[in-house]
Scaffold this active site. Sequence first.
Site, mmCIF file in Angstrom:
data_model
loop_
_atom_site.group_PDB
_atom_site.id
_atom_site.type_symbol
_atom_site.label_atom_id
_atom_site.label_comp_id
_atom_site.label_asym_id
_atom_site.label_seq_id
_atom_site.Cartn_x
_atom_site.Cartn_y
_atom_site.Cartn_z
ATOM 1 N N HIS A 1 0.863 -1.210 0.000
ATOM 2 C CA HIS A 1 0.000 0.000 0.000
ATOM 3 C C HIS A 1 0.884 1.239 0.000
ATOM 4 O O HIS A 1 1.467 1.592 1.022
ATOM 5 C CB HIS A 1 -0.904 0.000 1.250
ATOM 6 C CG HIS A 1 -1.845 1.163 1.328
ATOM 7 N ND1 HIS A 1 -3.167 1.017 1.695
ATOM 8 C CD2 HIS A 1 -1.693 2.491 1.106
ATOM 9 C CE1 HIS A 1 -3.768 2.193 1.690
ATOM 10 N NE2 HIS A 1 -2.882 3.119 1.345
ATOM 11 N N ASP B 1 1.464 2.822 3.480
ATOM 12 C CA ASP B 1 0.603 3.993 3.281
ATOM 13 C C ASP B 1 1.446 5.271 3.234
ATOM 14 O O ASP B 1 0.977 6.334 3.649
ATOM 15 C CB ASP B 1 -0.477 4.084 4.366
ATOM 16 C CG ASP B 1 -1.593 5.049 3.988
ATOM 17 O OD1 ASP B 1 -1.767 5.340 2.790
ATOM 18 O OD2 ASP B 1 -2.278 5.525 4.916
ATOM 19 N N HIS C 1 -4.635 -0.402 5.928
ATOM 20 C CA HIS C 1 -4.141 0.420 7.047
ATOM 21 C C HIS C 1 -5.049 0.382 8.271
ATOM 22 O O HIS C 1 -5.601 1.384 8.675
ATOM 23 C CB HIS C 1 -3.852 1.852 6.617
ATOM 24 C CG HIS C 1 -4.925 2.557 5.810
ATOM 25 N ND1 HIS C 1 -6.258 2.446 6.071
ATOM 26 C CD2 HIS C 1 -4.821 3.394 4.750
ATOM 27 C CE1 HIS C 1 -6.933 3.190 5.218
ATOM 28 N NE2 HIS C 1 -6.090 3.772 4.390
ATOM 29 N N HIS D 1 2.684 14.781 1.395
ATOM 30 C CA HIS D 1 2.038 16.077 1.191
ATOM 31 C C HIS D 1 3.105 17.134 1.450
ATOM 32 O O HIS D 1 3.945 16.948 2.341
ATOM 33 C CB HIS D 1 0.890 16.279 2.181
ATOM 34 C CG HIS D 1 -0.295 15.377 1.933
ATOM 35 N ND1 HIS D 1 -1.285 15.676 1.029
ATOM 36 C CD2 HIS D 1 -0.622 14.175 2.454
ATOM 37 C CE1 HIS D 1 -2.181 14.703 1.012
ATOM 38 N NE2 HIS D 1 -1.800 13.772 1.876
ATOM 39 N N HIS E 1 -10.506 1.275 1.976
ATOM 40 C CA HIS E 1 -10.300 2.303 3.003
ATOM 41 C C HIS E 1 -11.543 2.234 3.879
ATOM 42 O O HIS E 1 -12.599 2.736 3.507
ATOM 43 C CB HIS E 1 -10.116 3.697 2.394
ATOM 44 C CG HIS E 1 -9.891 4.737 3.465
ATOM 45 N ND1 HIS E 1 -8.676 5.364 3.658
ATOM 46 C CD2 HIS E 1 -10.711 5.198 4.442
ATOM 47 C CE1 HIS E 1 -8.773 6.186 4.700
ATOM 48 N NE2 HIS E 1 -9.987 6.105 5.187
ATOM 49 N N LYS F 1 -9.853 -0.554 -5.583
ATOM 50 C CA LYS F 1 -9.877 0.074 -4.265
ATOM 51 C C LYS F 1 -11.179 0.804 -4.018
ATOM 52 O O LYS F 1 -11.621 1.600 -4.853
ATOM 53 C CB LYS F 1 -8.704 1.078 -4.200
ATOM 54 C CG LYS F 1 -8.592 1.890 -2.919
ATOM 55 C CD LYS F 1 -7.958 1.114 -1.790
ATOM 56 C CE LYS F 1 -8.009 1.896 -0.497
ATOM 57 N NZ LYS F 1 -6.808 2.671 -0.251
ATOM 58 N N ASN G 1 -5.444 7.024 -6.033
ATOM 59 C CA ASN G 1 -6.187 8.257 -5.723
ATOM 60 C C ASN G 1 -5.488 9.503 -6.253
ATOM 61 O O ASN G 1 -5.184 10.438 -5.527
ATOM 62 C CB ASN G 1 -6.459 8.368 -4.210
ATOM 63 C CG ASN G 1 -5.207 8.441 -3.366
ATOM 64 O OD1 ASN G 1 -4.152 7.919 -3.748
ATOM 65 N ND2 ASN G 1 -5.298 9.086 -2.212
ATOM 66 N N HIS H 1 1.371 5.413 -1.848
ATOM 67 C CA HIS H 1 0.967 6.517 -2.728
ATOM 68 C C HIS H 1 2.219 7.112 -3.349
ATOM 69 O O HIS H 1 3.051 7.690 -2.633
ATOM 70 C CB HIS H 1 0.231 7.590 -1.926
ATOM 71 C CG HIS H 1 -0.985 7.069 -1.238
ATOM 72 N ND1 HIS H 1 -2.250 7.123 -1.796
ATOM 73 C CD2 HIS H 1 -1.143 6.435 -0.043
ATOM 74 C CE1 HIS H 1 -3.123 6.563 -0.978
ATOM 75 N NE2 HIS H 1 -2.478 6.131 0.100
ATOM 76 N N LEU H 2 2.351 6.965 -4.658
ATOM 77 C CA LEU H 2 3.526 7.530 -5.342
ATOM 78 C C LEU H 2 3.234 8.905 -5.918
ATOM 79 O O LEU H 2 4.154 9.601 -6.346
ATOM 80 C CB LEU H 2 3.993 6.586 -6.462
ATOM 81 C CG LEU H 2 4.472 5.198 -6.021
ATOM 82 C CD1 LEU H 2 4.853 4.360 -7.245
ATOM 83 C CD2 LEU H 2 5.660 5.292 -5.062
ATOM 84 N N ARG H 3 1.932 9.295 -5.963
ATOM 85 C CA ARG H 3 1.521 10.555 -6.613
ATOM 86 C C ARG H 3 1.916 10.528 -8.080
ATOM 87 O O ARG H 3 2.027 9.467 -8.677
ATOM 88 C CB ARG H 3 2.102 11.779 -5.889
ATOM 89 C CG ARG H 3 1.934 11.772 -4.370
ATOM 90 C CD ARG H 3 0.490 11.754 -3.929
ATOM 91 N NE ARG H 3 0.355 12.030 -2.496
ATOM 92 C CZ ARG H 3 -0.632 11.589 -1.739
ATOM 93 N NH1 ARG H 3 -1.573 10.817 -2.246
ATOM 94 N NH2 ARG H 3 -0.695 11.892 -0.465
#
Length: 346
Positions: free
Chosen positions: A14, A248, A175, A252, A137, A100, A42, A16-18
């Site tokens: 899990h 996860d 998560h 940001h 989620h 997801k 996402n 997030h690579l953006r």
Amino acid sequence: MTDRITLTRPDDWHIHLRDGDLLPHTVRDAARVFSRAIIMPNLVPPVRDGVEADAYKARILAARPQGSGFDPLMVLYLTDQTTPEIIRQAKLQGQAVAAKLYPAGATTNSQSGVTSLDNIQPALEAMADVGMPLLVHGEVTHSDVDIFDREKAFIDRHLVQVVERHRTLRVVFEHITTADAVDFVRQAPERVAATITAHHLLFNRNHMLVGGIRPHYYCLPILKRQRHQQALCDAVVSGSNKFFLGTDSAPHARHAKEAACGCAGCYSAHAAIELYAEVFDQLGALDKLEGFASFHGPDFYQLPRNRDQITLVRDAWMVPGSLPLGEQNVVPLRAGESIHWRVLTA
Ligand SMILES: NC(=O)N[C@@H](CC(=O)O)C(=O)O
Ligand SMILES: [Zn+2]
Ligand SMILES: [Zn+2]
């Protein structure tokens, strides 16, 4: 005292690579240690079908460091419009390994998420049929449910029924943060598993809120009380194959977190396996790390385990106060503090 541990190379189930100019940085950090990763969809707009997953995958592959064999495992983002055809096509073409569920409004970039589970029943049936796992989620979004109770409410109101109704659907409860989630996963059929982050093992809500509010600990699902943190630690120490590694890691920009309305997400990819090693070491369970990090995930996803190995040594190092990620600065977990384990580079 063990000062060195060698593991089959782990994967991150899990992350997030953006996108865009963040990719070379996030991919480098993930590929430093992990062989494969489940890539969260996402983005804005999200990764809704196999074609969008293919395009995103190509951008990730192009961002890999030279010589890296890092393998991104793509995931579809379920919306109210996701059809069984979208699922079947993505499975047939090998464009996505999972889909997801983000309840609309539950977390970062979930605006396009599912507004009612009724809307995705046909998609879930197709997933159960073709053997595509559902990643969840698991938080409700109703304003009358306290933020600390949203995971438990999701289990009671939705997850129990989803697992019962779709008898061959494999489900990863992502998560997890509560003793309730640990209990649910333990008693559920074999086809239900969960990922656990390093930060939910290391911290509880006191770390975030006592002596000042610390926005870099703010993530969703939110850190819970110590009793729940302990239940997560007990779950990983048990060695159960239902629990596996999912960082996860979710960057940001510093200014977006240190703000009047700060974003949810912790960046941990710079030191993920090291932070997990620290927790397992503290718990006296270093012997359980390899199962959690390297075996239970591929076994659940029905993928081969990795063949090569990594070695971690007990050797403290300082995490920088902030990391440049493209144009942005990100404050990573443990910023300005030390981590007690280090990966030996060959
Ligand atoms: N975990 C988070 O707090 N944030 C994630 C989204 C998510 O995994 O819920 C993100 O994309 O920033
Ligand atoms: Zn999430
Ligand atoms: Zn996430």
